[in-house]
Scaffold this active site. Structure first.
Site, mmCIF file in Angstrom:
data_model
loop_
_atom_site.group_PDB
_atom_site.id
_atom_site.type_symbol
_atom_site.label_atom_id
_atom_site.label_comp_id
_atom_site.label_asym_id
_atom_site.label_seq_id
_atom_site.Cartn_x
_atom_site.Cartn_y
_atom_site.Cartn_z
ATOM 1 C CD GLU A 114 -3.166 -0.893 2.122
ATOM 2 O OE1 GLU A 114 -3.049 -0.059 3.030
ATOM 3 O OE2 GLU A 114 -4.083 -1.731 2.075
ATOM 4 C CG HIS A 230 -9.366 5.827 1.053
ATOM 5 N ND1 HIS A 230 -9.258 5.579 -0.306
ATOM 6 C CD2 HIS A 230 -8.719 4.816 1.677
ATOM 7 C CE1 HIS A 230 -8.571 4.454 -0.479
ATOM 8 N NE2 HIS A 230 -8.237 3.982 0.701
ATOM 9 N NE ARG A 276 -5.077 5.872 2.906
ATOM 10 C CZ ARG A 276 -5.544 4.894 3.682
ATOM 11 N NH1 ARG A 276 -6.308 5.183 4.705
ATOM 12 N NH2 ARG A 276 -5.261 3.637 3.436
ATOM 13 C CG HIS A 337 -10.806 6.090 5.048
ATOM 14 N ND1 HIS A 337 -11.719 5.086 4.779
ATOM 15 C CD2 HIS A 337 -9.629 5.460 5.345
ATOM 16 C CE1 HIS A 337 -11.128 3.904 4.904
ATOM 17 N NE2 HIS A 337 -9.870 4.110 5.263
ATOM 18 N NE ARG A 372 -5.593 5.197 9.419
ATOM 19 C CZ ARG A 372 -5.899 4.315 8.470
ATOM 20 N NH1 ARG A 372 -5.139 3.228 8.285
ATOM 21 N NH2 ARG A 372 -6.939 4.501 7.692
HETATM 22 C C1 SIN Z 1 -7.693 0.686 2.093
HETATM 23 O O1 SIN Z 1 -7.880 -0.508 2.006
HETATM 24 O O2 SIN Z 1 -7.339 1.406 1.174
HETATM 25 C C2 SIN Z 1 -7.927 1.343 3.409
HETATM 26 C C3 SIN Z 1 -7.038 0.800 4.407
HETATM 27 C C4 SIN Z 1 -6.851 1.743 5.537
HETATM 28 O O3 SIN Z 1 -7.577 2.733 5.655
HETATM 29 O O4 SIN Z 1 -5.905 1.529 6.293
#
Ligand code: SIN
Length: 522
Positions: A114, A230, A276, A337, A372
């Site tokens: 990620e 998000h 993010r 989010h 985060r």
């Molecule tokens: C996601 O799956 O993109 C969200 C995961 C998260 O908010 O940590």
């Protein structure tokens, strides 16, 4: 109850609440879980990407720690982040022991990537059904453990206790009478506040009520300006703002505009895998520039079999809207989010009120700093939940440090007006428009004034009356706006047009607390 110390009340049934309850039971305590809906209803259930832990052969907790600190943009509590990264493998082992079926490849745990993680370290289950697998597994264990559960029951107030913990008043829906739990340790695991925003991935009940109730009781609250957006929620008129996990970008999906151009290449060297907050702002900028209501996530370069095997829930969801992600671009836009701030705690989940603990999204440990890192949230519920459980077994004194910049706010009685959904709608619209991804000082001031006015309307007029959900929503929303106005800089998830850069003087937290004279069981 003979010994209230041994009977903690745990409010909330997401990953943090269920895990604390299970660990308490294993340690010989007799916890009760109080939860607003059914036991399995929580934001945890809808978490897709997964849970981060340095368990890969090329990874280490030191790298996980370093990535967490870097993403947090200068504000991460390093001790909290070290703990998070170091303890992650043990918490994953605990989940596996409970029976969470993590996905594997050829006998080895499967690890995804990620944004802003320097290694593949995202464990997942059922492809993109990680939260569902965890929630269902923990629920099963809780039921098997005979833990007392009060479903459809809402915490209304916390009152002064006797040192063991606060007195909690709960109400069972629909129309149930108030039940007062005698003073005992109380763990708030009530989750986030995303649904205070008109556009959000969160469940309806995620409106920061735990934060408001704790604040009214005198608990210190911190980092409220940091609301994480998000970048990729499904965006179609009339459709839910369904999360399209960041992990899909980790597999190679790209963000493109209406013309098919990859705008992230110019925004950050890591493009789609930038932190993010950077991606959310870039998407928002592209939407503003193009005057198109969304951008697209293009996953067509991921082989179809892989796409459908790794992200089955997302593919199923898109099918409902006539989209095949192996051929079609997915319309996406940023939405609220995750609440980075919350009830201030120390590393053992102790709040500023003896006997009151907080764990999971509702808590502000400082572990995420200003932004985060993806998949650190399920993890924080476990790591800090474990520490809360240990505290409940052997309580010791402690609590969060009060930030030098702590604002004391009064909570005067209001007009006692009836609560209605129109007021809630106004709060959600106002926060989305004026305390969102890009903030202006005028917008923040106007939003704060609006929240305070709406709050006055619905706040009870006498101290004996319990504030309702809308009054609590207005209060939490005003705390977000107040903290955002205070922080005259841009950092992580908090971006202001009048101060577009970081400022050294702001390498510190903003605390908020209720002025002492106003405290009490309101
Ligand atoms: C996601 O799956 O993109 C969200 C995961 C998260 O908010 O940590």
């Amino acid at each position: 109850v003979k010994d209230p110390k041994r009977h903690p009340l745990i409010v909330g049934s997401g990953i943090a609440g269920l895990y604390v309850a299970l660990r308490c039971r294993e340690m010989g305590l007799r916890p009760t879980i109080v939860t607003q809906g059914r036991l399995e209803e929580s934001n945890t259930r809808y978490a897709q990407g997964g849970i981060a832990a340095a368990v890969g052969p090329d990874d280490s907790p030191a790298r996980h720690f370093a990535d967490t600190v870097k993403a947090g943009d200068g504000l991460v509590d390093r001790a909290a982040a070290r703990l998070l990264a170091n303890d992650a493998p043990a918490r994953i082992a605990a989940l596996a022991r409970y029976g969470v079926p993590f996905d594997t490849i050829e006998g080895h745990i499967a690890l995804g990537r990620e944004a802003a993680h320097s290694r593949d370290r995202i464990l997942h289950a059922g492809g993109d059904a990680t939260g569902l697998s965890i929630e269902e597994t923990l629920k099963r264990r809780v039921l098997e453990g005979g833990i007392d559960i009060e479903e459809r029951t809402t915490l209304r107030t916390l009152g002064p206790g006797d040192g063991v913990g606060p007195v909690a008043v709960v109400v069972r829906a629909p129309g149930g009478a108030a039940v007062t739990h005698e003073a005992r340790p109380v763990v708030l695991a009530t989750g986030g506040a995303g649904n205070l925003y008109r556009q959000s991935t969160n469940r309806p009940f995620a409106m920061g009520e735990g934060i408001a109730i704790a604040f009214r009781t005198g608990a210190l609250v911190a980092d409220m300006e940091f609301v994480q957006f998000h970048p990729t929620a499904f965006w179609r008129e009339g459709a839910p703002r369904y999360l399209i996990t960041e992990a899909i970008r980790g597999e190679g999906a790209r963000l493109v505009n209406d013309a098919g151009e990859r705008f992230m290449l110019e925004a950050h060297p890591d493009a789609e895998l930038a932190p993010r907050d950077v991606v959310a702002r870039a998407v928002e900028g592209e939407i503003a520039r193009s005057e198109h209501p969304h951008v697209y996530l293009d996953a067509t370069r991921i082989p179809r079999d892989r796409l459908f095997a790794r992200f089955p829930s997302i593919c199923r969801f898109l099918t409902l809207y006539g989209l095949d992600p192996s051929k079609d671009r997915i319309p996406v836009a940023p939405v609220a989010h995750y609440m980075i701030g919350g009830i201030a705690t120390d590393l053992d989940g102790r709040t500023s009120i003896p006997g009151l603990y907080a764990a999971g999204e509702v808590a502000a440990t400082g572990v995420h700093g200003a932004n985060r890192l993806g998949s650190n949230s399920l993890l924080e519920g476990l790591v800090f939940g474990e520490r809360v459980a240990l505290q409940l077994r052997h309580p010791t004194r402690g609590g969060p440090k009060r930030p030098a910049r702590t604002i004391e706010l009064s909570l005067p009685p209001g007009d006692g007006g009836a609560e209605d959904t129109a007021t809630l709608d106004m709060i959600r619209t106002r926060l989305w428009e004026d305390v969102g991804i890009v903030r202006t000082p005028e917008g923040l001031r106007a939003a704060l004034a609006a929240m305070e006015a709406l709050g006055r309307d619905v706040e009870p007029s006498s101290k004996g009356t319990v504030p309702g959900t809308v009054a609590n929503a207005a209060l939490t929303a005003s705390l977000i706006a107040r903290a955002a106005l205070e922080r005259t800089e841009s950092r992580g998830a908090h971006y202001r047009t009048d101060w577009p850069r970081r400022r050294k003087i702001w390498e510190r937290h903003v605390g908020l607390s209720a002025r002492r004279a106003s405290r009490g069981a309101r």
